[in-house]
Design a protein around this motif. Structure first.
Motif, PDB file in Angstrom:
ATOM      1  N   ALA A  33       0.721  -1.072  -0.022  1.00 35.02           N
ATOM      2  CA  ALA A  33      -0.062   0.064  -0.110  1.00 35.02           C
ATOM      3  C   ALA A  33       0.869   1.244  -0.050  1.00 35.02           C
ATOM      4  O   ALA A  33       1.960   1.120   0.529  1.00 35.02           O
ATOM      5  CB  ALA A  33      -0.791   0.025   1.248  1.00 35.02           C
ATOM      6  N   ALA A  34       0.324   2.415  -0.286  1.00 38.86           N
ATOM      7  CA  ALA A  34       1.107   3.729  -0.604  1.00 38.86           C
ATOM      8  C   ALA A  34       0.173   4.838  -0.495  1.00 38.86           C
ATOM      9  O   ALA A  34      -0.942   4.678  -0.583  1.00 38.86           O
ATOM     10  CB  ALA A  34       1.866   3.683  -1.761  1.00 38.86           C
ATOM     11  N   SER A  35       0.601   5.850   0.045  1.00 42.09           N
ATOM     12  CA  SER A  35      -0.171   7.063   0.177  1.00 42.09           C
ATOM     13  C   SER A  35       0.933   8.211   0.360  1.00 42.09           C
ATOM     14  O   SER A  35       2.155   7.877   0.448  1.00 42.09           O
ATOM     15  CB  SER A  35      -1.061   7.184   1.229  1.00 42.09           C
ATOM     16  OG  SER A  35      -0.545   7.202   2.323  1.00 42.09           O
ATOM     17  N   PHE A  36       0.427   9.392   0.117  1.00 40.51           N
ATOM     18  CA  PHE A  36       1.355  10.615   0.558  1.00 40.51           C
ATOM     19  C   PHE A  36       1.781  10.644   2.238  1.00 40.51           C
ATOM     20  O   PHE A  36       0.889   9.670   2.737  1.00 40.51           O
ATOM     21  CB  PHE A  36       0.517  11.878   0.569  1.00 40.51           C
ATOM     22  CG  PHE A  36      -0.361  12.383   1.323  1.00 40.51           C
ATOM     23  CD1 PHE A  36      -1.698  11.939   1.170  1.00 40.51           C
ATOM     24  CD2 PHE A  36      -0.196  13.063   2.516  1.00 40.51           C
ATOM     25  CE1 PHE A  36      -2.619  12.141   2.250  1.00 40.51           C
ATOM     26  CE2 PHE A  36      -1.278  13.553   3.473  1.00 40.51           C
ATOM     27  CZ  PHE A  36      -2.417  12.685   3.159  1.00 40.51           C
ATOM     28  N   CYS A  37       2.564  11.236   2.793  1.00 40.31           N
ATOM     29  CA  CYS A  37       3.027  11.046   3.935  1.00 40.31           C
ATOM     30  C   CYS A  37       2.454  12.066   4.939  1.00 40.31           C
ATOM     31  O   CYS A  37       2.801  13.297   4.828  1.00 40.31           O
ATOM     32  CB  CYS A  37       4.543  10.906   4.430  1.00 40.31           C
ATOM     33  SG  CYS A  37       4.999   9.125   4.246  1.00 40.31           S
TER      34      CYS A  37
END
Length: 121
Positions: A96-100
């Motif tokens: 999974a990934a997203s902005f931090c």
């Protein structure tokens, strides 16, 4: 278009090792949060490990000392090295990934299709 493509799952005996890979496309890889999650049949999804673009890493207590998360910036790929595998590690593993965000947990709004890990006793 954001894409996360996992690979590396399989079947292994207890005590064995596997390396999962997650190739990432279409987002700001260098400033992202990325993580590995897993879900076993009949159980809720749980976080396994994550890594922020700052380099900060965290692990679930159940995998500390056995799993290692890492990123290869040249290849835009996230890895999960899993050693001393146990039958209870059997699950579908997701990248999974997203902005931090500056504070709080990442929203993890991008997900891969999953890769199955099966550990036999």
């Amino acid at each position: 278009q954001v894409q996360l493509v996992e690979s590396g799952g399989g079947s292994v005996q207890a005590g064995g090792s596997l390396r999962l890979s997650c190739a990432a496309f279409g987002f700001a890889y260098y400033t992202s949060c990325m993580g590995w999650f897993r879900q076993a049949p009949g159980k809720e999804r749980e976080g396994v490990a994550d890594i922020r673009y700052t380099g900060r890493i965290s692990y679930a207590d159940s995998v500390k000392g056995r799993f290692t998360i890492s990123k290869d910036y040249d290849k835009n790929t996230l890895y999960l090295d899993m050693d001393s595998l146990k039958p209870e590690d059997t699950a579908m593993y997701y990248c999974a990934a997203s902005f931090c965000p500056d504070y709080g947990p990442p929203p993890y709004n991008y997900w891969g299709q999953g890769t199955q890990v099966t550990v036999s006793s």
